[in-house]
Design a protein around this motif. Structure first.
Motif, PDB file in Angstrom:
ATOM      1  N   GLY A  23       0.908  -1.128   0.248  1.00  0.00           N
ATOM      2  CA  GLY A  23       0.196   0.110  -0.025  1.00  0.00           C
ATOM      3  C   GLY A  23       0.854   1.328  -0.037  1.00  0.00           C
ATOM      4  N   ASP A  24       2.034   1.131  -0.258  1.00  0.00           N
ATOM      5  CA  ASP A  24       3.001   2.368  -0.168  1.00  0.00           C
ATOM      6  C   ASP A  24       2.971   3.034  -1.707  1.00  0.00           C
ATOM      7  OD1 ASP A  24       3.969   1.525   2.310  1.00  0.00           O
ATOM      8  OD2 ASP A  24       5.579   0.379   1.472  1.00  0.00           O
ATOM      9  N   MET A  25       2.576   2.395  -2.703  1.00  0.00           N
ATOM     10  CA  MET A  25       2.242   2.834  -3.986  1.00  0.00           C
ATOM     11  C   MET A  25       0.644   2.730  -4.302  1.00  0.00           C
ATOM     12  SD  MET A  25       5.355   4.062  -4.811  1.00  0.00           S
ATOM     13  CE  MET A  25       5.056   4.714  -6.302  1.00  0.00           C
ATOM     14  N   ASP A  26       0.251   3.514  -5.228  1.00  0.00           N
ATOM     15  CA  ASP A  26      -0.976   3.496  -5.531  1.00  0.00           C
ATOM     16  C   ASP A  26      -1.298   2.756  -6.657  1.00  0.00           C
ATOM     17  OD1 ASP A  26      -2.402   4.926  -3.403  1.00  0.00           O
ATOM     18  OD2 ASP A  26      -1.614   6.661  -4.315  1.00  0.00           O
ATOM     19  N   VAL A  27      -0.806   3.051  -7.813  1.00  0.00           N
ATOM     20  CA  VAL A  27      -0.856   2.262  -8.964  1.00  0.00           C
ATOM     21  C   VAL A  27       0.177   2.163 -10.014  1.00  0.00           C
ATOM     22  CG1 VAL A  27      -1.658   4.516  -9.939  1.00  0.00           C
ATOM     23  CG2 VAL A  27      -2.514   2.135 -11.003  1.00  0.00           C
ATOM     24  N   GLN A  28       0.490   1.246 -10.911  1.00  0.00           N
ATOM     25  CA  GLN A  28       1.408   1.298 -12.102  1.00  0.00           C
ATOM     26  C   GLN A  28       0.878   0.826 -13.077  1.00  0.00           C
ATOM     27  OE1 GLN A  28       3.332  -1.270 -13.402  1.00  0.00           O
ATOM     28  NE2 GLN A  28       2.958  -3.002 -12.614  1.00  0.00           N
ATOM     29  N   PHE A  29       1.448   1.153 -14.220  1.00  0.00           N
ATOM     30  CA  PHE A  29       0.859   1.041 -15.711  1.00  0.00           C
ATOM     31  C   PHE A  29       1.581  -0.133 -16.587  1.00  0.00           C
ATOM     32  CE2 PHE A  29      -0.071   5.190 -14.385  1.00  0.00           C
ATOM     33  CZ  PHE A  29      -1.421   5.570 -14.460  1.00  0.00           C
ATOM     34  N   ASP A  30       2.322  -0.845 -15.868  1.00  0.00           N
ATOM     35  CA  ASP A  30       3.163  -1.830 -16.756  1.00  0.00           C
ATOM     36  C   ASP A  30       3.222  -3.136 -16.204  1.00  0.00           C
ATOM     37  OD1 ASP A  30       4.390  -1.811 -19.205  1.00  0.00           O
ATOM     38  OD2 ASP A  30       6.438  -1.472 -18.643  1.00  0.00           O
ATOM     39  N   ALA A  31       2.210  -3.801 -16.060  1.00  0.00           N
ATOM     40  CA  ALA A  31       2.072  -5.086 -15.436  1.00  0.00           C
ATOM     41  C   ALA A  31       1.715  -6.079 -16.993  1.00  0.00           C
ATOM     42  CB  ALA A  31       0.863  -5.541 -14.500  1.00  0.00           C
ATOM     43  N   TRP A  32       2.900  -6.868 -17.278  1.00  0.00           N
ATOM     44  CA  TRP A  32       2.860  -7.673 -18.399  1.00  0.00           C
ATOM     45  C   TRP A  32       2.344  -9.040 -18.113  1.00  0.00           C
ATOM     46  CZ3 TRP A  32       5.930  -6.979 -23.255  1.00  0.00           C
ATOM     47  CH2 TRP A  32       6.162  -5.741 -23.575  1.00  0.00           C
ATOM     48  N   LEU A  33       1.050  -9.249 -18.466  1.00  0.00           N
ATOM     49  CA  LEU A  33       0.449 -10.610 -17.950  1.00  0.00           C
ATOM     50  C   LEU A  33      -0.134 -11.511 -19.047  1.00  0.00           C
ATOM     51  CD1 LEU A  33      -1.522  -8.967 -14.997  1.00  0.00           C
ATOM     52  CD2 LEU A  33       0.737 -10.306 -14.594  1.00  0.00           C
ATOM     53  N   PRO A  34      -0.321 -12.477 -19.023  1.00  0.00           N
ATOM     54  CA  PRO A  34      -0.023 -13.387 -17.739  1.00  0.00           C
ATOM     55  C   PRO A  34       1.357 -14.112 -17.641  1.00  0.00           C
ATOM     56  CG  PRO A  34      -1.054 -14.737 -19.704  1.00  0.00           C
ATOM     57  CD  PRO A  34      -0.899 -13.296 -20.218  1.00  0.00           C
ATOM     58  N   THR A  35       2.199 -13.647 -18.448  1.00  0.00           N
ATOM     59  CA  THR A  35       3.763 -14.505 -18.602  1.00  0.00           C
ATOM     60  C   THR A  35       4.759 -13.700 -17.798  1.00  0.00           C
ATOM     61  OG1 THR A  35       2.932 -15.306 -20.527  1.00  0.00           O
ATOM     62  CG2 THR A  35       5.384 -15.414 -19.835  1.00  0.00           C
ATOM     63  N   THR A  36       4.894 -12.308 -18.246  1.00  0.00           N
ATOM     64  CA  THR A  36       6.168 -11.847 -17.787  1.00  0.00           C
ATOM     65  C   THR A  36       6.489 -11.469 -16.513  1.00  0.00           C
ATOM     66  OG1 THR A  36       6.351 -10.760 -19.978  1.00  0.00           O
ATOM     67  CG2 THR A  36       7.791  -9.929 -18.485  1.00  0.00           C
ATOM     68  N   HIS A  37       5.011 -10.866 -15.893  1.00  0.00           N
ATOM     69  CA  HIS A  37       5.037 -10.804 -14.633  1.00  0.00           C
ATOM     70  C   HIS A  37       4.303 -11.708 -13.565  1.00  0.00           C
ATOM     71  CE1 HIS A  37       5.978  -6.331 -15.616  1.00  0.00           C
ATOM     72  NE2 HIS A  37       7.111  -6.651 -15.430  1.00  0.00           N
ATOM     73  N   LYS A  38       4.471 -12.872 -14.264  1.00  0.00           N
ATOM     74  CA  LYS A  38       3.587 -13.782 -13.635  1.00  0.00           C
ATOM     75  C   LYS A  38       3.954 -14.299 -12.133  1.00  0.00           C
ATOM     76  CE  LYS A  38       1.923 -18.819 -13.974  1.00  0.00           C
ATOM     77  NZ  LYS A  38       2.430 -19.268 -12.746  1.00  0.00           N
ATOM     78  N   GLN A  39       5.154 -14.172 -11.668  1.00  0.00           N
ATOM     79  CA  GLN A  39       5.916 -14.610 -10.570  1.00  0.00           C
ATOM     80  C   GLN A  39       5.616 -13.393  -9.527  1.00  0.00           C
ATOM     81  OE1 GLN A  39      10.212 -13.586 -10.429  1.00  0.00           O
ATOM     82  NE2 GLN A  39      10.139 -12.734 -12.262  1.00  0.00           N
ATOM     83  N   TYR A  40       5.173 -12.288  -9.879  1.00  0.00           N
ATOM     84  CA  TYR A  40       5.092 -11.409  -9.001  1.00  0.00           C
ATOM     85  C   TYR A  40       3.519 -11.381  -8.667  1.00  0.00           C
ATOM     86  CZ  TYR A  40       9.232  -9.534 -10.046  1.00  0.00           C
ATOM     87  OH  TYR A  40      10.638  -9.304 -10.616  1.00  0.00           O
ATOM     88  N   MET A  41       2.568 -11.819  -9.489  1.00  0.00           N
ATOM     89  CA  MET A  41       1.134 -11.771  -9.465  1.00  0.00           C
ATOM     90  C   MET A  41       0.748 -13.224  -8.568  1.00  0.00           C
ATOM     91  SD  MET A  41      -0.001  -9.007 -10.699  1.00  0.00           S
ATOM     92  CE  MET A  41      -1.905  -9.645 -10.491  1.00  0.00           C
ATOM     93  N   ASP A  42       1.536 -14.061  -8.736  1.00  0.00           N
ATOM     94  CA  ASP A  42       1.574 -15.311  -8.124  1.00  0.00           C
ATOM     95  C   ASP A  42       1.668 -14.946  -6.734  1.00  0.00           C
ATOM     96  OD1 ASP A  42       1.016 -16.907 -10.172  1.00  0.00           O
ATOM     97  OD2 ASP A  42       2.691 -17.751 -10.497  1.00  0.00           O
ATOM     98  N   LYS A  43       2.777 -14.040  -6.286  1.00  0.00           N
ATOM     99  CA  LYS A  43       3.099 -13.967  -5.099  1.00  0.00           C
ATOM    100  C   LYS A  43       2.351 -12.791  -4.288  1.00  0.00           C
ATOM    101  CE  LYS A  43       7.655 -12.671  -2.473  1.00  0.00           C
ATOM    102  NZ  LYS A  43       8.935 -12.316  -2.706  1.00  0.00           N
ATOM    103  N   TYR A  44       1.971 -11.693  -5.003  1.00  0.00           N
ATOM    104  CA  TYR A  44       1.196 -10.585  -4.407  1.00  0.00           C
ATOM    105  C   TYR A  44      -0.195 -10.323  -5.009  1.00  0.00           C
ATOM    106  CZ  TYR A  44       5.994  -9.218  -3.102  1.00  0.00           C
ATOM    107  OH  TYR A  44       7.299  -9.024  -2.731  1.00  0.00           O
ATOM    108  N   GLY A  45      -0.741 -11.392  -5.718  1.00  0.00           N
ATOM    109  CA  GLY A  45      -1.977 -11.112  -6.549  1.00  0.00           C
ATOM    110  C   GLY A  45      -2.924 -11.018  -5.494  1.00  0.00           C
ATOM    111  N   ASP A  46      -3.281 -11.503  -4.341  1.00  0.00           N
ATOM    112  CA  ASP A  46      -4.248 -11.330  -3.470  1.00  0.00           C
ATOM    113  C   ASP A  46      -3.999  -9.970  -2.845  1.00  0.00           C
ATOM    114  OD1 ASP A  46      -1.860 -11.904  -2.279  1.00  0.00           O
ATOM    115  OD2 ASP A  46      -3.064 -13.332  -0.730  1.00  0.00           O
ATOM    116  N   LYS A  47      -3.265  -9.278  -2.846  1.00  0.00           N
ATOM    117  CA  LYS A  47      -3.006  -7.995  -2.311  1.00  0.00           C
ATOM    118  C   LYS A  47      -2.981  -6.819  -3.298  1.00  0.00           C
ATOM    119  CE  LYS A  47      -0.086 -10.104   1.356  1.00  0.00           C
ATOM    120  NZ  LYS A  47       1.252  -9.896   1.981  1.00  0.00           N
ATOM    121  N   LEU A  48      -3.375  -7.222  -4.530  1.00  0.00           N
ATOM    122  CA  LEU A  48      -3.289  -6.114  -5.648  1.00  0.00           C
ATOM    123  C   LEU A  48      -4.767  -6.085  -6.340  1.00  0.00           C
ATOM    124  CD1 LEU A  48       0.061  -6.996  -7.336  1.00  0.00           C
ATOM    125  CD2 LEU A  48      -0.258  -5.304  -5.533  1.00  0.00           C
ATOM    126  N   THR A  49      -4.913  -5.018  -7.439  1.00  0.00           N
ATOM    127  CA  THR A  49      -6.096  -4.919  -7.967  1.00  0.00           C
ATOM    128  C   THR A  49      -5.767  -4.855  -9.428  1.00  0.00           C
ATOM    129  OG1 THR A  49      -7.321  -3.507  -6.100  1.00  0.00           O
ATOM    130  CG2 THR A  49      -8.047  -3.477  -8.452  1.00  0.00           C
TER     131      THR A  49
END
Length: 871
Positions: free
Chosen positions: A658-684
């Motif tokens: 919650g230290d940042m509000d938003v970012q515009f460059d999430a490459w999904l479902p492949t490139t940033h998959k590791q981050y979504m797997d790890k933090y997905g339940d804490k993101l929108t």
């Protein structure tokens, strides 16, 4: 005898030339255009009085005082009717064409004079060139070079060449054979015999050929106005097509003055350069009686001093007044001096809409130029990219033939008026004639004649191919003329209450001026009503999204259009834009603003104005571009945005905390998959704004043998077993290390983790030295436009399917910033928009991202309202 389809064979040959000799036509065009530009710059640079004085001094040197005074008076007349610039363009074309013609024709004439074989071959070719109708030469010129000066120059060179060749050959053959034999008897070489005996004695005849070349060149450059060539030819063509007697007389008078000047000067030059001529001048001077000043001709040195003095005066005046045209850029200076090339067909709605847009574009800081053309040359010019857009395309019927031929090379910017109707019309005093079927019953009244418009107009094609056949009018004569000629004939016949049937269309101001009957088309031969579209060259929307955006939203009502047409018609030739300005004064103050809205500045505040927004990004080009874009948009909407750059890992961690509000460059479902797997339940996941993308390894195109990832293993030595990567925390690098290198047996290769900037710097350095290099890249990326690169094929699919680029926010993003969340859910960017924004940021340089994005926004007015609408 069976018909020989010679025309189609000629067209096939022309198509072959276009496909295979483009380099040659580009070279010819460059030579002709540069020569014309150079000469025209010299002739047009001085003030008219100064340039007229220089030309008068030349007349004084060649002919004497009285002819010099007459020449100056002639030039004053040209300037007084406002045709000086066009006259200098015409003179430039004549001089360039004459010079090029003589450089080719004189040596060819000499060769023909010295070889009977060459003479026998050249003579029928010259006959063909000299008897072919002059306007035919414009056709291949337009096909190969488009409209403008170049086809006119080429046609003029071809058309004016025969007299120079013939007169050169004739002059050398007429030299007394005994003189030639005497020279040869004294041991003179053939070259010296030509230079010292034959050419001096043949010079009067050769100069007569030069005179004919110049006269023919002048006549042809006037005809070249039909192909869009600038100068007096354009004025003559415009006057003829609009039946404007006054302006036609002025343009014709200017042509006559130039013709007389050039004719007299070339004749006098013959006397100056020919030995026999100089002897004649000396004899004339010795026997002159009366006022000797009238017979005085200054020496070459004196005349040269006069020309130099006037040239220096012209240069000084240009230096002193050089900054007069500079203007301070205002808030509406969107174009910043960018040139826009417009074309228009001389139909009333085309003239009205074109001059309206010319005025609006000038108010927005552009420098539009306009060129009148018939429909055929117009569409050909658009297809070749010689014009940017035109506003008078009638689709789907009237201009169907041009759309079928050139449609794949054009952009349809949309309909701005319609539907329309095409019709034949008669004056209302022709009682009992209400439908097209009534014409056949009354053919004697009309002499079986229909007054038409331009032969190339699609309406004329429909009339000849469909209407006359459907109603049994095949034996009627269809008179092809011009819109203005048709209207002039209608006006003459109406005043005398004579029968006439003319081609018309709705809307047209003629129906307001005259009581006319539209002949009913009971069989539907004219087809359904057209709509008027704006059509641009291919790529115009990409090159200028601002103007294309304005044109796509352009609409006019029938009342607005007919009122504007009426004002322009009443104003007359040369005052079209004044009429537009007068018309705009009668409209609401925001009329121009609605046509061409200026954005990127003052906008309404959002509902959540005042709230802070923390934007994060990692240094990939699309992330930088979109983050700074939204930073500026949020500032315009009253938010308080802040920006922080992080690598992907820390950025996802910050979002999850919650230290940042938003970012515009999430490459999904492949490139940033590791981050979504790890933090997905804490993101929108706010949603996708771009895609799909691709990941790849790329090499410069000069690495000929490397086309796919499988080829790398065989060329390890060339690349030193090294792959230049980006940030080690990037998901792309994980896929490269975990999948790609294993799948293709590249485990022993070194993967250099660096940064995106470092990778691009190494790519640029290697390409400049033509060294082998393999780098990590992705699409879209501006590097593919900057460099000639090969994306290595991935036949095994190791990279996986292409990603889509998403916006990722903190868990409570939608709750904390509902308005922004609503905007971002609908956010989309095209590849063209993204590439243009990235390029602007690249050009601006590091540290100036905000200013660069603001510049791009100013060039794309309305972008804030589109992306962040306020209720």
């Amino acid at each position: 005898m069976p018909r020989i389809d010679l025309g189609s064979r000629v067209e096939s040959f022309i198509d072959w030339l276009q496909a295979n000799l483009t380099w040659l036509f580009d070279a010819i065009s460059a030579v002709l255009t540069n020569c014309f530009d150079a000469v025209n710059t010299v002739l047009s640079a001085p003030e008219p009085l100064i340039m007229g004085g220089i030309l008068a001094v030349i007349t004084f040197w060649l002919r004497g005082l009285f002819p010099a005074v007459l020449a100056m008076l002639g030039f004053l007349v040209i300037d007084s009717v406002g045709l000086w610039d066009n006259a200098m363009m015409t003179l430039s074309m004549v001089l360039v064409c004459a010079l090029i013609t003589l450089l080719i024709a004189v040596p060819l004439g000499i060769w023909a004079a010295r070889s009977k074989t060459v003479s026998a071959i050249v003579r029928p070719v010259l006959d063909f060139m000299q008897t072919m109708p002059a306007m035919i030469y414009l056709l291949p010129g337009v096909v190969f070079f488009g409209v403008g000066v170049t086809p006119g120059l080429l046609a003029t060179v071809i058309f004016s060449m025969p007299p120079a060749v013939r007169m050169t050959e004739l002059g050398i053959r007429q030299v007394d054979s005994e003189l030639v034999e005497a020279a040869e008897a004294f041991g003179t070489t053939p070259g010296n015999t030509l230079r010292r005996v034959q050419l001096p004695l043949a010079l009067p005849t050769i100069m007569a050929g030069v005179n004919q070349v110049i006269m023919l060149a002048l006549s042809m450059v006037v005809i070249a106005g039909m192909a869009g060539a600038s100068g007096l030819g354009e004025d003559v063509y415009n006057a003829v097509t609009r039946v404007e007697i006054g302006s036609g007389f002025e343009a014709g008078l200017a042509v006559v003055i130039l013709a007389m000047y050039l004719d007299r000067m070339t004749a006098a030059l013959n006397l100056r350069v020919s030995p026999l001529g100089r002897r004649s001048l000396a004899k004339e001077a010795a026997t002159a009686s009366g006022w000797k000043l009238m017979h005085y001709r200054p020496g070459t040195a004196v005349a040269g001093v006069g020309v130099v003095v006037l040239a220096l005066v012209a240069g000084g005046m240009s230096f002193v007044g050089g900054d007069d045209d500079e203007k301070t850029a205002g808030a509406t200076d969107v174009g910043k001096g960018k040139q826009i090339k417009m074309g228009y067909i001389p139909w009333d709605e085309g003239i009205a809409s074109s001059y309206l847009w010319k005025e609006v574009l000038e108010q927005r800081g552009y420098k539009p130029t306009m060129q009148q053309l018939d429909p055929g040359p117009m569409f050909a010019a658009l297809a070749k990219g010689d014009l940017d857009f035109q506003t008078d395309t009638w689709l789907p019927t009237t201009h169907e033939q041009y759309w079928e031929k050139y449609g794949d090379k054009l952009e349809d910017l949309g309909q701005w008026y319609g539907p329309t109707t095409l019709e034949l019309a008669v004056p209302s005093y022709m009682k009992g004639i209400k439908t097209l079927e009534d014409l056949k019953k009354n053919e004697d009244k009309f002499d079986s004649k229909i007054i038409g418009i331009e032969a190339s107009a699609g309406m004329m094609g429909i009339l000849k191919d469909k209407v006359v056949k459907e109603y049994g009018l095949e034996d009627w004569k269809i008179v092809s003329s011009s819109t203005a000629s048709m209207l002039a004939e209608l006006d003459r016949s109406y005043k005398q209450e004579k029968p006439i049937v003319a081609t018309l269309w709705s809307p047209h101001w003629a129906y307001s001026k005259y009581e006319m009957t539209k002949l009913e088309d009971t069989k539907g031969a004219w087809g359904k009503g057209d709509k008027i579209h704006t059509v641009a060259r291919k790529g115009f929307s990409e090159d200028d999204p601002t103007v294309s955006g304005w044109l796509k939203n352009f609409k006019m009502t029938e009342k607005d259009l007919t009122d504007l047409e009426k004002l322009i018609t009443e104003a007359g030739k040369g005052k079209e834009q004044d009429a537009v300005k007068e018309w705009l004064e009668t409209k609401p103050d925001d009329y121009v603003e609605k046509m061409a809205p200026v954005g990127g500045g003052e906008t309404a505040e959002g509902k959540d104005a005042g709230k802070p927004v923390k934007l994060g990004y990692f240094p990939w080009d699309e992330a930088i571009a979109t983050t700074w874009l939204w930073h500026n948009i949020l500032e315009d909407r009253g938010y308080k945005p802040s920006i922080k750059q992080l690598d992907p890992g820390p950025l996802y961690t910050a979002l999850a905390r919650g230290d940042m509000d938003v970012q515009f460059d999430a490459w999904l479902p492949t490139t940033h998959k590791q981050y979504m797997d790890k933090y997905g339940d804490k993101l929108t996941d706010v949603g996708q704004w771009y895609g799909p993308t691709t990941l790849e390894l790329s090499v410069p195109s000069y690495m000929k043998d490397v086309k796919s990832l499988e080829d790398l293993k065989d060329h390890k030595g060339k690349f030193k077993g090294k792959i230049i990567g980006i940030e080690s925390s990037a998901g792309m690098m994980g896929i490269l290390k975990d999948k790609v290198v294993k799948e293709y047996g590249l485990e022993d290769w070194e993967i250099v983790s660096s940064s995106t900037g470092t990778m691009l710097a190494e790519l640029d350095r290697s390409i400049k030295k033509k060294e082998p290099v393999v780098v990590t890249l992705w699409s879209p990326h501006w590097a593919y436009a900057e460099h000639d690169l090969v994306k290595l094929e991935d036949p095994k699919g190791a990279w996986g399917e292409g990603d889509n680029i998403h916006i990722t926010g903190k868990k409570s993003f939608a709750e904390d910033l509902p308005e922004l969340n609503k905007w971002l859910e609908k956010f989309k960017m095209t590849e063209k928009e993204l590439a243009a924004l990235e390029a602007e940021i690249q050009n601006g340089g590091a540290g100036k991202e905000e200013e660069s994005v603001r510049k791009w926004m100013d060039a794309n007015p309305g972008i804030v309202d589109r992306l962040a609408p306020v209720d």
